[in-house]
Write an enzyme that holds these catalytic residues in place. Structure first.
Site, short mmCIF file in Angstrom:
data_model
loop_
_atom_site.label_atom_id
_atom_site.label_comp_id
_atom_site.label_asym_id
_atom_site.label_seq_id
_atom_site.Cartn_x
_atom_site.Cartn_y
_atom_site.Cartn_z
N GLU A 49 0.85 -1.20 0.00
CA GLU A 49 0.00 0.00 0.00
C GLU A 49 0.88 1.25 0.00
O GLU A 49 1.72 1.42 0.90
CB GLU A 49 -0.91 -0.03 1.24
CG GLU A 49 -1.85 -1.24 1.20
CD GLU A 49 -2.49 -1.58 2.54
OE1 GLU A 49 -2.26 -0.85 3.52
OE2 GLU A 49 -3.20 -2.60 2.60
N LEU A 78 -6.07 -1.68 -1.32
CA LEU A 78 -5.96 -1.75 0.14
C LEU A 78 -6.54 -3.06 0.63
O LEU A 78 -7.74 -3.15 0.90
CB LEU A 78 -6.74 -0.59 0.75
CG LEU A 78 -5.99 0.72 0.81
CD1 LEU A 78 -6.93 1.85 1.17
CD2 LEU A 78 -4.88 0.61 1.86
N ALA A 79 -5.73 -4.05 0.74
CA ALA A 79 -6.23 -5.38 1.11
C ALA A 79 -5.05 -6.25 1.51
O ALA A 79 -4.33 -6.76 0.66
CB ALA A 79 -6.97 -5.99 -0.07
N GLU A 80 -4.87 -6.40 2.82
CA GLU A 80 -3.67 -7.11 3.29
C GLU A 80 -3.72 -8.60 2.98
O GLU A 80 -2.70 -9.19 2.64
CB GLU A 80 -3.48 -6.87 4.79
CG GLU A 80 -3.16 -5.41 5.15
CD GLU A 80 -4.35 -4.47 5.03
OE1 GLU A 80 -5.50 -4.94 4.98
OE2 GLU A 80 -4.12 -3.24 4.97
N GLN A 102 1.54 -1.93 5.98
CA GLN A 102 1.81 -0.52 6.26
C GLN A 102 2.17 -0.28 7.73
O GLN A 102 3.07 0.51 8.03
CB GLN A 102 0.61 0.33 5.85
CG GLN A 102 0.98 1.77 5.63
CD GLN A 102 -0.04 2.47 4.74
OE1 GLN A 102 -1.19 2.64 5.12
NE2 GLN A 102 0.39 2.86 3.55
N PHE A 103 1.48 -0.93 8.62
CA PHE A 103 1.79 -0.88 10.06
C PHE A 103 1.52 -2.26 10.64
O PHE A 103 0.68 -3.00 10.13
CB PHE A 103 0.88 0.13 10.80
CG PHE A 103 1.31 1.56 10.66
CD1 PHE A 103 2.10 2.15 11.65
CD2 PHE A 103 0.92 2.31 9.57
CE1 PHE A 103 2.49 3.47 11.53
CE2 PHE A 103 1.31 3.64 9.45
CZ PHE A 103 2.09 4.22 10.43
N ASP A 104 2.20 -2.55 11.77
CA ASP A 104 2.01 -3.81 12.48
C ASP A 104 0.55 -4.24 12.58
O ASP A 104 0.15 -5.32 12.18
CB ASP A 104 2.62 -3.71 13.88
CG ASP A 104 2.54 -2.28 14.42
OD1 ASP A 104 1.44 -1.71 14.41
OD2 ASP A 104 3.60 -1.74 14.81
N PHE A 106 -1.98 -3.39 11.00
CA PHE A 106 -2.72 -3.53 9.75
C PHE A 106 -2.29 -4.77 8.99
O PHE A 106 -2.74 -5.01 7.87
CB PHE A 106 -2.58 -2.26 8.89
CG PHE A 106 -2.95 -1.02 9.65
CD1 PHE A 106 -4.02 -1.04 10.54
CD2 PHE A 106 -2.23 0.15 9.53
CE1 PHE A 106 -4.38 0.08 11.27
CE2 PHE A 106 -2.57 1.28 10.25
CZ PHE A 106 -3.65 1.25 11.13
N PRO A 109 -5.41 -8.31 9.02
CA PRO A 109 -6.34 -8.89 8.03
C PRO A 109 -5.69 -9.97 7.16
O PRO A 109 -6.37 -10.78 6.56
CB PRO A 109 -6.74 -7.69 7.16
CG PRO A 109 -6.49 -6.50 8.00
CD PRO A 109 -5.31 -6.85 8.86
N HIS A 149 -1.12 1.83 15.73
CA HIS A 149 0.12 2.18 15.02
C HIS A 149 1.38 1.83 15.80
O HIS A 149 2.46 2.28 15.45
CB HIS A 149 0.13 3.68 14.68
CG HIS A 149 -0.88 4.06 13.65
ND1 HIS A 149 -2.20 4.26 13.96
CD2 HIS A 149 -0.78 4.26 12.31
CE1 HIS A 149 -2.88 4.58 12.87
NE2 HIS A 149 -2.04 4.59 11.85
#
Ligand SMILES: Cc1ncc(C[n+]2csc(CCOP(=O)(O)OP(=O)(O)O)c2C)c(N)n1
Ligand SMILES: [Mg+2]
Lengths: 367, 402
Positions: A49, A78-80, A102-104, A106, A109, A149
């Site tokens: 992302e 946007l789809a982990e 992008q972040f831990d 996140f 999913p 975050h």
């Protein structure tokens, strides 16, 4: 590395290379590692992302899309789970995906893809479909991030057989371990300590230091009194604590940087604790069922007759990660590490150790 | 009248950032599932014959596999009885270089693609999670976590396209699986990347016990495609000729670089979810009976006979061939599988970690002790009869008993 107290984490610098060294950040070293990996191997693909035009929210992929094109450094939807799931398919086809969460928090999913497929595909197919992919995850707190975050999610990954879990704490390791991870034929969760992104070490992008591979811990500071076992964002804390202990207490703390949580370098850790007889495990992640529990259990099993005190842990509290204005109460700091060191039953040694001149270990005896 | 009911009533200029992205009309599925059999459509007799043979063998395979669960030779079998047309068409629509991504119910598609049935049944027998070489066969492992195989197909198709290879991926999923997040993410990625992938949804009416009405409020599952910007196609899943035509079309369209497609096969699960399920708890016998009238084998056999392409003799030959296949399968499945407990440690990583090495040594010692004692109990604990405790070949840290 410039930490709050300016402690250098670089092992003995090599004079021949000194000229090329300059203060560099961990983010720069990571960027360089990606760039060199993309240049070296056409099968390496970076995606995630905002990693393309923007260069990632931490700028770790800055300039890669421009240099290698959008097919090699790609902005995804946007789809982990989609990112990890498509990475599986690309790896099945022989590519080496390097994806960014992008972040831990996140990355969650995508857990099903990680646990049910990425970690198991090699085993399920008896090696026919290895998963040579790298999942970069900025992790940990201390950056004033609002909720979601600042998580330290390493225990989840460590509890998943089939994943390697790696985390650098120095600029040289950021480069070297990321290159090792991308080159690995196994899936690597590459945890990047957010609050060290902008920490600097003298480092040469043209001649990056060779660093030990995945699965090897490194003694960052030799010592004889006790061993601090740590990794990632807590390494600078432990280095500072060791400085303070030496200065104020006459204690020589050895600091072991695990670097690789899986595989776990038991030999280096055990050898250190057998030398010092005392150990404290330090990490930001919550303590209960956290990484330190595993380390403490293994050290206890293998160093029992060398231990002068129970293995202690200094960890984040067992609470959801706090809001930024309260996070300093949660994060292990130098004082908490020193408090734990003080609780390593030095008085019993006083009594037992009739040889009063044991300078290395006697310093804390008045505590 | 509300605003929602009268779209188009406002003729103000749209906001500046908005542009129409594409015309949805060509993406919309037909109003009824496509049917070819019984319609008098022009069809290739050889193809019909080939499909018929596959259907007869497929049905027999499903019956035999279900019987093997009763004989304790399979841990479980999710039968595709009633869905053979979709299973077979999925396999036949692909070319040699293409990849198939089956779910747990799609053993038959993998077998129809030419894999050894015993190897395909490994998962359900339980001797290993996947028993065939996915790379060599280009059939991904049967996937159990619903819809998770779909993004794999997208990634693989995308990778092939990046490398300039002429490869299409066909991924299979059930109606229930379309509710999963991975279904959504996979379709979205596929459309954005224009990956050469075909999604085949077998709408067999149920997700275990839950009927489609509780799964979605969409007009049809094929309609879901439109939201992603890919065509949705609705097919009678029990009509093997229609399934073959639509899937072949979709695959070749993807191969030409025209992007992904979603095909909904309207079919019915004639048996329970698996041998362990009791379907009488959630559906009426009358419903099942109605679908038996629309059996894919019956439809195909009727077509062939009407066209004069099949007589009693031909039908008997087809049944006999299926019987031979079933007998062979039965015989092979009644042999004890070769079990290699030490393999448990060999493929976790490319190289065993020190910890795995210790654990492997521990198991090896246990196995050797059990063998030395000859204790049946101990041997049983370690997995049954034909146990390979010859561990020397496994000391290699690379692992890999090929
Ligand atoms: C992620 C996930 N959740 C739940 C299950 C348990 N489960 C197995 S099959 C099934 C029903 C799936 O129905 P559908 O997608 O329609 O496929 P069908 O079984 O009808 O072929 C469920 C809920 C699963 N395998 N994976
Ligand atoms: Mg279903």
């Amino acid at each position: 590395m410039s930490t709050a107290t300016g402690t250098s984490l670089q092992p003995g610098a090599q004079p021949a290379r000194e000229s090329a060294r300059k203060p560099s950040t961990m983010a720069q070293a990571l960027n360089r590692a990606l760039r060199d990996a993309l240049a070296a191997d056409p099968d390496v693909h970076v995606f995630g992302e905002d990693v393309g035009t923007l260069g990632g929210v931490f700028r770790v992929t800055d300039g890669l899309a421009a240099e290698f094109g959008e097919n090699r450094c790609t902005d995804t939807p946007l789809a982990e789970a989609g990112i990890l799931g498509t990475a599986v398919g690309m790896a099945m086809y022989g590519m080496r995906p390097v994806v960014e969460m992008q972040f831990d928090a996140f990355a969650y999913p995508g857990f099903e893809q990680l646990v049910s497929h990425i970690s198991r595909m090699r085993n399920r197919t008896r090696g026919a479909l290895p998963m040579p992919l790298t999942v970069r995850v900025p992790y940990g707190g201390g950056i004033g991030g609002v909720e979601h975050h600042s998580d330290s999610s390493e225990a989840y990954y460590m509890a998943t057989p089939g994943l390697h879990v790696v985390t650098p704490a120095t600029v040289a390791d950021a480069y070297g371990l990321l290159r090792h991870s991308i080159a690995s034929d196994d899936p690597v969760i590459f945890l990047e300590p957010k609050r060290l992104y902008w920490g600097k070490d003298d480092w040469s992008p043209e001649q990056p230091d060779e660093v030990p591979g995945i699965g090897r811990a490194v003694v960052r500071r030799p010592g004889t009194s006790a061993t601090l076992i740590t990794y990632g964002p807590s390494l600078p804390v432990c280095m500072d604590a060791a400085e303070a202990a030496a200065r104020d207490e006459g204690l020589e703390l050895e600091v072991v940087d695990l670097r690789s949580l899986v595989p776990f370098d038991e030999e280096t850790v055990v050898a250190s604790v057998r030398r010092t007889g005392r150990a404290v495990v330090v990490h930001e992640s919550t303590g209960f069922a956290g990484p330190g529990a595993e380390v403490a259990a293994r050290v206890s099993e293998r160093c029992f007759h060398h231990l002068e005190a129970p293995v202690l842990r200094v960890a984040g509290f067992d609470i959801p990660y706090p809001p930024p204005m309260l996070e300093q109460h949660h994060l292990p700091d130098v004082d908490r590490v020193l408090d734990a060191v003080a609780r390593l039953q030095w008085e019993s040694e006083w009594r037992a150790g009739e040889a009063a001149g044991d300078a290395g270990r006697a310093g804390g005896g008045d505590r | 009248m509300t605003v929602l009911e009268q779209s188009g009533a406002y003729h103000l200029a749209p906001p500046p950032a908005w542009r129409p992205r594409r015309d949805p009309a060509p993406l919309l599925p037909d109003r009824e599932p496509l049917r070819l059999l019984g319609t008098g459509a022009e069809l290739d007799g050889d193809l019909l014959h080939e499909l018929y043979g596959h259907l007869v063998r497929g049905r027999r395979f499903n019956e035999q596999a279900t019987a093997l669960t009763k004989q304790g030779r399979l841990a479980v079998y999710p039968s595709s009885t009633g869905q053979e047309a979709a299973e077979v068409a999925a396999a036949l629509a692909l070319r040699e270089q293409d990849w198939l991504f089956p779910s747990y119910r799609d053993t038959l598609a993998a077998v129809a693609r030419g894999l050894d049935p015993v190897a395909v049944l490994s998962l359900l027998r339980g001797d290993w999670h996947s028993g065939y070489d996915s790379r060599a066969s280009r059939v991904a492992p049967l996937s159990t976590p619903l819809a998770t195989q779909l993004p794999h197909a997208v990634g693989l198709a995308h990778a092939a396209r990046l490398k300039g290879d002429d490869v299409v991926a066909l991924a299979m999923v059930g109606d229930g699986g379309t509710s999963e997040g991975d279904f959504h993410e996979a379709l979205n990625f596929a459309a954005v990347w224009q990956a050469p992938v075909v999604f085949l949804v077998q709408n067999n009416g149920f997700a275990i016990s839950v009927p489609l009405a509780k799964q979605t409020a969409a007009p049809s599952l094929a309609h879901k495609a439109v939201g992603y910007g890919m065509p949705g196609r609705l097919v009678d899943g029990n009509d093997a000729a229609a399934m073959h035509l639509v899937l072949t079309d979709a695959v070749e369209r993807a191969r030409r670089g025209e992007g992904p497609c979603l095909v909904e096969a309207v079919t019915y699960r004639l048996e329970a979810h698996t041998n362990a399920d009791d379907a009488t708890r959630y559906r009426e016998a009358a419903e099942v009976d109605a679908w038996r009238e629309h059996d894919p084998l019956v439809l195909m056999e009727r077509e062939l006979r009407t066209r004069g392409l099949l007589d009693d003799e031909g039908a008997r030959e087809a049944r006999e061939e299926a019987e031979r296949m079933a007998g062979d399968l039965r015989e092979r499945m009644h042999q004890e599988p070769d079990l290699h407990p030490m393999d448990l440690f060999d493929h976790v990583f490319a190289h065993r970690t020190a910890q795995l090495h210790q654990q492997a040594e521990r198991l090896r010692a246990e196995l050797e002790a059990a063998e030395a004692e000859g204790t049946p109990a101990a041997a049983e604990r370690h997995g049954g009869t034909r146990l390979h405790t010859d561990t020397r070949q496994h000391t290699d840290e690379q692992g890999g008993r090929k």
